[in-house]
Design a protein around this motif. Sequence first.
Motif, PDB file in Angstrom:
ATOM      1  N   ASP A  38       0.824  -1.207   0.000  1.00 45.20           N
ATOM      2  CA  ASP A  38       0.000   0.000   0.000  1.00 45.20           C
ATOM      3  C   ASP A  38       0.862   1.262   0.000  1.00 45.20           C
ATOM      4  N   PHE A  39       1.946   1.208   0.775  1.00 49.35           N
ATOM      5  CA  PHE A  39       2.839   2.366   0.832  1.00 49.35           C
ATOM      6  C   PHE A  39       3.477   2.636  -0.528  1.00 49.35           C
ATOM      7  N   LYS A  40       3.984   1.594  -1.191  1.00 49.61           N
ATOM      8  CA  LYS A  40       4.641   1.768  -2.482  1.00 49.61           C
ATOM      9  C   LYS A  40       3.655   2.248  -3.545  1.00 49.61           C
ATOM     10  N   ARG A  41       2.416   1.760  -3.486  1.00 49.80           N
ATOM     11  CA  ARG A  41       1.416   2.188  -4.462  1.00 49.80           C
ATOM     12  C   ARG A  41       1.128   3.679  -4.319  1.00 49.80           C
ATOM     13  N   LYS A  42       1.004   4.166  -3.091  1.00 51.93           N
ATOM     14  CA  LYS A  42       0.678   5.571  -2.873  1.00 51.93           C
ATOM     15  C   LYS A  42       1.872   6.488  -3.132  1.00 51.93           C
ATOM     16  N   ILE A  43       3.065   6.032  -2.738  1.00 49.23           N
ATOM     17  CA  ILE A  43       4.237   6.889  -2.933  1.00 49.23           C
ATOM     18  C   ILE A  43       4.633   6.931  -4.399  1.00 49.23           C
ATOM     19  N   ASN A  44       4.431   5.831  -5.127  1.00 53.31           N
ATOM     20  CA  ASN A  44       4.734   5.823  -6.562  1.00 53.31           C
ATOM     21  C   ASN A  44       3.798   6.743  -7.342  1.00 53.31           C
ATOM     22  N   ALA A  45       2.537   6.811  -6.907  1.00 50.23           N
ATOM     23  CA  ALA A  45       1.583   7.700  -7.573  1.00 50.23           C
ATOM     24  C   ALA A  45       2.016   9.160  -7.455  1.00 50.23           C
ATOM     25  N   LEU A  46       2.750   9.499  -6.393  1.00 45.74           N
ATOM     26  CA  LEU A  46       3.250  10.868  -6.219  1.00 45.74           C
ATOM     27  C   LEU A  46       4.569  11.083  -6.947  1.00 45.74           C
ATOM     28  N   ILE A  47       5.476  10.116  -6.823  1.00 49.05           N
ATOM     29  CA  ILE A  47       6.831  10.301  -7.331  1.00 49.05           C
ATOM     30  C   ILE A  47       6.871  10.278  -8.851  1.00 49.05           C
ATOM     31  N   TRP A  48       6.158   9.328  -9.463  1.00 46.69           N
ATOM     32  CA  TRP A  48       6.275   9.136 -10.900  1.00 46.69           C
ATOM     33  C   TRP A  48       5.276   9.958 -11.714  1.00 46.69           C
ATOM     34  N   SER A  49       4.391  10.671 -11.074  1.00 46.71           N
ATOM     35  CA  SER A  49       3.376  11.428 -11.805  1.00 46.71           C
ATOM     36  C   SER A  49       3.992  12.682 -12.435  1.00 46.71           C
ATOM     37  N   ILE A  50       3.634  12.940 -13.690  1.00 43.59           N
ATOM     38  CA  ILE A  50       4.105  14.138 -14.377  1.00 43.59           C
ATOM     39  C   ILE A  50       2.999  15.182 -14.503  1.00 43.59           C
ATOM     40  N   ASP A  51       1.837  14.878 -13.929  1.00 41.60           N
ATOM     41  CA  ASP A  51       0.687  15.775 -14.057  1.00 41.60           C
ATOM     42  C   ASP A  51       0.475  16.663 -12.833  1.00 41.60           C
ATOM     43  N   ILE A  52       1.121  16.357 -11.718  1.00 38.54           N
ATOM     44  CA  ILE A  52       0.909  17.146 -10.509  1.00 38.54           C
ATOM     45  C   ILE A  52       1.980  18.230 -10.416  1.00 38.54           C
ATOM     46  N   ASP A  53       1.645  19.317  -9.711  1.00 39.54           N
ATOM     47  CA  ASP A  53       2.602  20.390  -9.509  1.00 39.54           C
ATOM     48  C   ASP A  53       3.337  20.178  -8.184  1.00 39.54           C
ATOM     49  N   PRO A  54       4.418  20.937  -7.927  1.00 41.40           N
ATOM     50  CA  PRO A  54       5.186  20.746  -6.684  1.00 41.40           C
ATOM     51  C   PRO A  54       4.349  20.905  -5.413  1.00 41.40           C
ATOM     52  N   ALA A  55       3.405  21.842  -5.412  1.00 39.78           N
ATOM     53  CA  ALA A  55       2.587  22.042  -4.214  1.00 39.78           C
ATOM     54  C   ALA A  55       1.737  20.806  -3.923  1.00 39.78           C
ATOM     55  N   THR A  56       1.139  20.215  -4.958  1.00 34.71           N
ATOM     56  CA  THR A  56       0.337  18.997  -4.776  1.00 34.71           C
ATOM     57  C   THR A  56       1.201  17.840  -4.297  1.00 34.71           C
ATOM     58  N   PHE A  57       2.433  17.749  -4.817  1.00 32.83           N
ATOM     59  CA  PHE A  57       3.330  16.681  -4.383  1.00 32.83           C
ATOM     60  C   PHE A  57       3.671  16.810  -2.897  1.00 32.83           C
ATOM     61  N   GLU A  58       3.972  18.020  -2.449  1.00 33.60           N
ATOM     62  CA  GLU A  58       4.371  18.211  -1.055  1.00 33.60           C
ATOM     63  C   GLU A  58       3.224  17.872  -0.103  1.00 33.60           C
ATOM     64  N   VAL A  59       1.999  18.241  -0.483  1.00 34.47           N
ATOM     65  CA  VAL A  59       0.847  17.894   0.362  1.00 34.47           C
ATOM     66  C   VAL A  59       0.648  16.387   0.387  1.00 34.47           C
ATOM     67  N   GLY A  60       0.758  15.734  -0.782  1.00 41.74           N
ATOM     68  CA  GLY A  60       0.592  14.290  -0.840  1.00 41.74           C
ATOM     69  C   GLY A  60       1.676  13.548  -0.091  1.00 41.74           C
ATOM     70  N   TRP A  61       2.907  14.029  -0.150  1.00 41.77           N
ATOM     71  CA  TRP A  61       4.018  13.395   0.577  1.00 41.77           C
ATOM     72  C   TRP A  61       3.781  13.446   2.085  1.00 41.77           C
ATOM     73  N   LYS A  62       3.372  14.596   2.582  1.00 43.15           N
ATOM     74  CA  LYS A  62       3.119  14.732   4.019  1.00 43.15           C
ATOM     75  C   LYS A  62       1.961  13.847   4.471  1.00 43.15           C
ATOM     76  N   ASP A  63       0.946  13.698   3.629  1.00 42.70           N
ATOM     77  CA  ASP A  63      -0.181  12.822   3.982  1.00 42.70           C
ATOM     78  C   ASP A  63       0.252  11.366   4.068  1.00 42.70           C
ATOM     79  N   VAL A  64       1.095  10.927   3.123  1.00 41.06           N
ATOM     80  CA  VAL A  64       1.574   9.540   3.149  1.00 41.06           C
ATOM     81  C   VAL A  64       2.463   9.308   4.365  1.00 41.06           C
ATOM     82  N   MET A  65       3.342  10.264   4.677  1.00 40.70           N
ATOM     83  CA  MET A  65       4.213  10.116   5.848  1.00 40.70           C
ATOM     84  C   MET A  65       3.395  10.041   7.136  1.00 40.70           C
TER      85      MET A  65
END
Length: 379
Positions: A38-65
């Motif tokens: 589950d962790f790898k699925r959620k973190i990969n959706a953030l890391i490998w996505s080319i459609d999200i902006d940096p602000a969306t990535f930072e919010v998603g990273w903090k939520d996963v952590m």
Amino acid sequence: MKQAIPTVFREARHRLCMWHIMKKFNQKLAKCISKMDDFKRKINALIWSIDIDPATFEVGWKDVMKEFKLKSNEWLCELYNIRESWIPTYYADDPMAGLFRTTSISESENSFFDKFNRRSDTLTEFYLRYESAMDKQMHTNVRLNYEGTKSMPRMDTPLLLERDAVELYTRTMFYEVQKEIISSCYDMSINSISEQDGVKIFSINDKKRHGKMFEVKHAVLNNDVQCTCRMFEKMGIFKEISEQCNAIEVTNHKLNDIWYDFQSCVSLAGLDGERLDYLEGKLKELKHSLRESSWKSDTQNKNDIMKFFISSKIPAEVNVKPPIEGRNKGCGRRIVGDYEKSISQRKKKVPRLCNMCKKLDFHDTRTCPLKKTLQQSDV
């Protein structure tokens, strides 16, 4: 490399290898996370996505952590601090056509030569196998060049854009461009078209990306095309194709004019031998001058190509000096991880049955204590 690249290649941008970083996730976090999938699925959706902006990535990273209770993990915190060096969303606007992969080049060469060489080879055997490897590489290069110039890949659409791409790219790159052309025909739909100050704006719906909307702007006057996804600019694809299309259109008109002038010259010469000899001499002079100028332009083109790939100008004077010694991350004694410890423990010796004393131990018949005792008693 981190110190040398901004000093030598001042216009280049250094980034870290995502493959090596992602490979360490299992080694570093296997004991910390019970639901690793589950962790790898959620973190990969953030890391490998080319459609999200940096602000969306930072919010998603903090939520996963927060979800997996990894806020205090030192390794992940360090990765987050250097996120601009390896997360794709932070360099989405940078052109990646000149990407120079230092690790993958050396690893691919090692993998290629490992198929020919063995550790037990003598110097003579190594030389013969090295020659075989070079012959294989040259044969592959000749075959690919032949396929690229003498064969025609299958066209999947009637678009002229696809046929222009065949002439512009190598076969491997053409197949990547062909996928995008086919996707634009079957996976994209135009929602609306508007025009503002001579620029047509197309609102595009991408079915492959779950209906995500993009805007394509087409400047009619200079035939410039831009999309909000910026993928073709990043990969160096669309700019080349659009320039090629314009160049083909202009070239066709010029060729028609040149052919008309040539036919007129032949008609004026008629059957007069002197005029035909004069025309033939002028054509040979023109051919010779064009050949000389092409040699000079080839040298200039090579310099331009090298400048494009390394993202830096070739200096007029090169003064190579020894680097300043410094202690960076990784200097000194390296901390061995749990994964490497488990592998080293597997390689340790296992006890075996001794034929002399009939005991399960780490010694053999030659070093058996019973043998030494018998030898001393005989003496």
